[in-house]
Motif scaffolding. Structure first.
Motif, PDB file in Angstrom:
ATOM      1  N   CYS A   1       1.022  -1.182  -0.133  1.00 28.20           N
ATOM      2  CA  CYS A   1      -0.094  -0.010   0.132  1.00 28.20           C
ATOM      3  C   CYS A   1       0.949   1.253  -0.006  1.00 28.20           C
ATOM      4  O   CYS A   1       0.622   2.368  -1.003  1.00 28.20           O
ATOM      5  CB  CYS A   1      -0.821   0.010   1.236  1.00 28.20           C
ATOM      6  SG  CYS A   1      -2.167  -1.219   1.227  1.00 28.20           S
TER       7      CYS A   1
ATOM      8  N   THR B   1      -4.841   5.358   1.317  1.00 30.43           N
ATOM      9  CA  THR B   1      -4.581   4.082   0.922  1.00 30.43           C
ATOM     10  C   THR B   1      -3.692   3.206   1.807  1.00 30.43           C
ATOM     11  O   THR B   1      -3.989   2.115   1.857  1.00 30.43           O
ATOM     12  CB  THR B   1      -3.662   4.463  -0.398  1.00 30.43           C
ATOM     13  OG1 THR B   1      -4.552   5.131  -1.381  1.00 30.43           O
ATOM     14  CG2 THR B   1      -3.250   2.949  -1.070  1.00 30.43           C
TER      15      THR B   1
ATOM     16  N   SER C   1      -6.442   2.128   6.304  1.00 34.03           N
ATOM     17  CA  SER C   1      -7.948   1.831   6.262  1.00 34.03           C
ATOM     18  C   SER C   1      -8.616   2.241   7.402  1.00 34.03           C
ATOM     19  O   SER C   1      -8.006   2.478   8.586  1.00 34.03           O
ATOM     20  CB  SER C   1      -8.154   0.287   5.695  1.00 34.03           C
ATOM     21  OG  SER C   1      -7.770  -0.426   6.837  1.00 34.03           O
ATOM     22  N   ASN C   2      -9.885   1.957   7.584  1.00 31.90           N
ATOM     23  CA  ASN C   2     -10.710   1.887   8.827  1.00 31.90           C
ATOM     24  C   ASN C   2     -10.873   0.579   9.693  1.00 31.90           C
ATOM     25  O   ASN C   2     -11.514   0.501  10.481  1.00 31.90           O
ATOM     26  CB  ASN C   2     -12.244   2.423   8.507  1.00 31.90           C
ATOM     27  CG  ASN C   2     -12.782   2.855   9.590  1.00 31.90           C
ATOM     28  OD1 ASN C   2     -12.136   3.627  10.658  1.00 31.90           O
ATOM     29  ND2 ASN C   2     -14.116   2.838   9.631  1.00 31.90           N
TER      30      ASN C   2
ATOM     31  N   GLN D   1      -0.168  -2.058  10.892  1.00 32.00           N
ATOM     32  CA  GLN D   1      -1.039  -0.375  10.188  1.00 32.00           C
ATOM     33  C   GLN D   1      -0.938   0.560  11.353  1.00 32.00           C
ATOM     34  O   GLN D   1      -0.910   1.702  10.963  1.00 32.00           O
ATOM     35  CB  GLN D   1      -2.360  -0.922  10.142  1.00 32.00           C
ATOM     36  CG  GLN D   1      -3.015   0.490   9.622  1.00 32.00           C
ATOM     37  CD  GLN D   1      -4.717  -0.104   9.069  1.00 32.00           C
ATOM     38  OE1 GLN D   1      -4.747  -0.891   8.058  1.00 32.00           O
ATOM     39  NE2 GLN D   1      -5.542   0.404   9.846  1.00 32.00           N
TER      40      GLN D   1
ATOM     41  N   ARG E   1      -9.312   1.231  -2.911  1.00 28.30           N
ATOM     42  CA  ARG E   1      -9.420   1.008  -1.480  1.00 28.30           C
ATOM     43  C   ARG E   1     -10.308  -0.538  -1.273  1.00 28.30           C
ATOM     44  O   ARG E   1      -9.964  -1.345  -0.583  1.00 28.30           O
ATOM     45  CB  ARG E   1     -10.037   1.930  -0.839  1.00 28.30           C
ATOM     46  CG  ARG E   1     -10.403   1.829   0.653  1.00 28.30           C
ATOM     47  CD  ARG E   1      -9.070   1.936   1.486  1.00 28.30           C
ATOM     48  NE  ARG E   1      -8.534   0.553   1.722  1.00 28.30           N
ATOM     49  CZ  ARG E   1      -7.377   0.200   2.087  1.00 28.30           C
ATOM     50  NH1 ARG E   1      -6.344   1.236   2.322  1.00 28.30           N
ATOM     51  NH2 ARG E   1      -7.103  -1.008   2.315  1.00 28.30           N
TER      52      ARG E   1
ATOM     53  N   PRO F   1     -12.880   0.546   4.529  1.00 33.49           N
ATOM     54  CA  PRO F   1     -12.978   1.493   3.732  1.00 33.49           C
ATOM     55  C   PRO F   1     -11.941   2.597   4.329  1.00 33.49           C
ATOM     56  O   PRO F   1     -11.160   2.385   5.138  1.00 33.49           O
ATOM     57  CB  PRO F   1     -14.460   2.272   4.049  1.00 33.49           C
ATOM     58  CG  PRO F   1     -14.757   1.550   5.472  1.00 33.49           C
ATOM     59  CD  PRO F   1     -14.141   0.117   5.343  1.00 33.49           C
ATOM     60  N   ALA F   2     -11.790   3.995   3.689  1.00 31.23           N
ATOM     61  CA  ALA F   2     -10.874   4.743   4.165  1.00 31.23           C
ATOM     62  C   ALA F   2     -10.972   4.953   5.774  1.00 31.23           C
ATOM     63  O   ALA F   2     -12.147   4.979   6.276  1.00 31.23           O
ATOM     64  CB  ALA F   2     -10.930   6.105   3.579  1.00 31.23           C
TER      65      ALA F   2
ATOM     66  N   THR G   1     -16.519   5.770   0.576  1.00 24.19           N
ATOM     67  CA  THR G   1     -15.925   4.281   0.732  1.00 24.19           C
ATOM     68  C   THR G   1     -16.703   3.666   1.902  1.00 24.19           C
ATOM     69  O   THR G   1     -17.025   2.168   1.836  1.00 24.19           O
ATOM     70  CB  THR G   1     -14.394   4.409   0.931  1.00 24.19           C
ATOM     71  OG1 THR G   1     -14.109   5.138   2.260  1.00 24.19           O
ATOM     72  CG2 THR G   1     -13.736   4.918   0.065  1.00 24.19           C
TER      73      THR G   1
ATOM     74  N   SER H   1     -18.657   0.294   1.360  1.00 23.56           N
ATOM     75  CA  SER H   1     -18.227  -0.775   2.042  1.00 23.56           C
ATOM     76  C   SER H   1     -19.388  -1.765   2.705  1.00 23.56           C
ATOM     77  O   SER H   1     -19.248  -3.071   2.807  1.00 23.56           O
ATOM     78  CB  SER H   1     -17.169  -0.646   3.119  1.00 23.56           C
ATOM     79  OG  SER H   1     -18.028   0.096   4.107  1.00 23.56           O
TER      80      SER H   1
END
Length: 306
Positions: free
Chosen positions: A80, A103, A106-107, A135, A229, A261-262, A287, A291
């Motif tokens: 990523c 990118t 993410s969530n 992450q 994404r 999602p973002a 997003t 999602s």
């Protein structure tokens, strides 16, 4: 796999955003209050959430079962980070920093644990906690550096290392490795403050949403990012897990979390560091909406193919 509660979880997030919209429209949360709430989330609530996430048992069996998904997560972060550096070169700077961060991050930090637990039970929750380690480190180091402007790389590194969330990652790693037991009152306080993360951040997104023109949420850039994404990244992860014959639960958790999602922190950091917060909020909302279909679809694909 249990997909029943996934829709409820996503609807709950939108309801919390709606609460934020109402509070902002009624001026209960003012423009100045929105800035103060942003600082509260980044400087206290998120650090507590991070420490709480790292604060888990680490015996031999946990170590062995987590190594595989940890390696996969590290490879995903490298991938990523690589694509975020090459896909958005022609995008204006204010939007580029948002897309790069969104990118890489993410969530999964907010949605990952409940979704993994809902789909795969306690084993899924364990794997998700390990998956999130790389992450969390990247999002508060390389991720923050996308928004941070300093005279030199040395200054960027210094500023990032002093960030409350990176300090929380460092504390969390020490607690996880040493298995030091914090006093009950302290661990309870950290857990309770960190437990506010999803509610407060989604309401904060709602307050930002109030000041954003959502009529232009569908643009070539937001649609292209949504595809990257929610489709491209998880497809690459799925292909890699399938080719490597990874354990189905490990692969399932990896693909599901890659399809998140973002991150809601995208809009929060954009506001704090003077990025394009309107574009960031549009990307997060779009997003997250998409999602609601993408995550169940990926769950069904995983269930039938792995």
């Amino acid at each position: 796999m249990k997909i029943d509660g996934l829709f409820d979880l996503q609807v709950m997030m939108f309801l919390l955003m709606a609460v934020g919209v109402v509070l902002r429209k009624m001026n209960i949360i003012t423009k100045e209050g929105k800035g103060m709430l942003t600082d509260l989330v980044i400087d206290l609530i998120l650090p507590c959430n991070i420490i709480s996430a790292f604060y888990m048992p680490m015996d031999h069996s946990v170590f062995v079962s987590g190594v595989e998904i940890l390696i996969i997560s590290i490879l995903i972060q490298i991938f990523c980070t690589f694509i975020s550096g090459i896909l958005y070169r022609k995008v204006p700077k204010e939007k580029r920093m948002v897309l790069q961060y969104a990118t890489v991050c993410s969530n999964a930090g907010f949605l990952g644990n409940p979704v993994a637990e809902g789909l795969y039970g306690s084993v899924g929750l364990l794997y998700a906690s390990v998956y999130l380690i790389p992450q969390r480190i990247v999002m508060w180091s390389a991720g923050v550096s996308y928004f941070t402007e300093c005279p030199s790389k040395k200054e960027v590194v210094k500023k990032v290392l002093k960030h409350p969330c990176i300090v929380a990652v460092e504390i969390g790693i020490v607690l996880m490795v040493t298995q030091v037991q914090l006093p009950g009152f302290l661990s309870s306080a950290i857990e309770n403050v960190g437990g506010c993360t999803t509610a407060i951040t989604m309401m904060l997104i709602g307050t930002i949403l109030t000041d954003v023109d959502m009529r232009h949420i569908l643009t070539r850039t937001t649609v292209a990012y949504s595809f990257i994404r929610l489709a491209f990244i998880p497809a690459v992860v799925f292909a890699g897990c399938w080719l490597a014959n990874i354990d189905s639960v490990v692969a399932g958790v990896s693909v599901t979390l890659a399809a998140m999602p973002a991150g809601t922190t995208t809009a929060i950091l954009a506001m704090k560091y003077h990025g394009d917060e309107e574009f960031a909020t549009q990307s997060v909302v779009l997003t997250t909406m998409l999602s609601m279909a993408a995550i169940p679809i990926w769950s069904l694909i995983i269930h039938s193919a792995l």
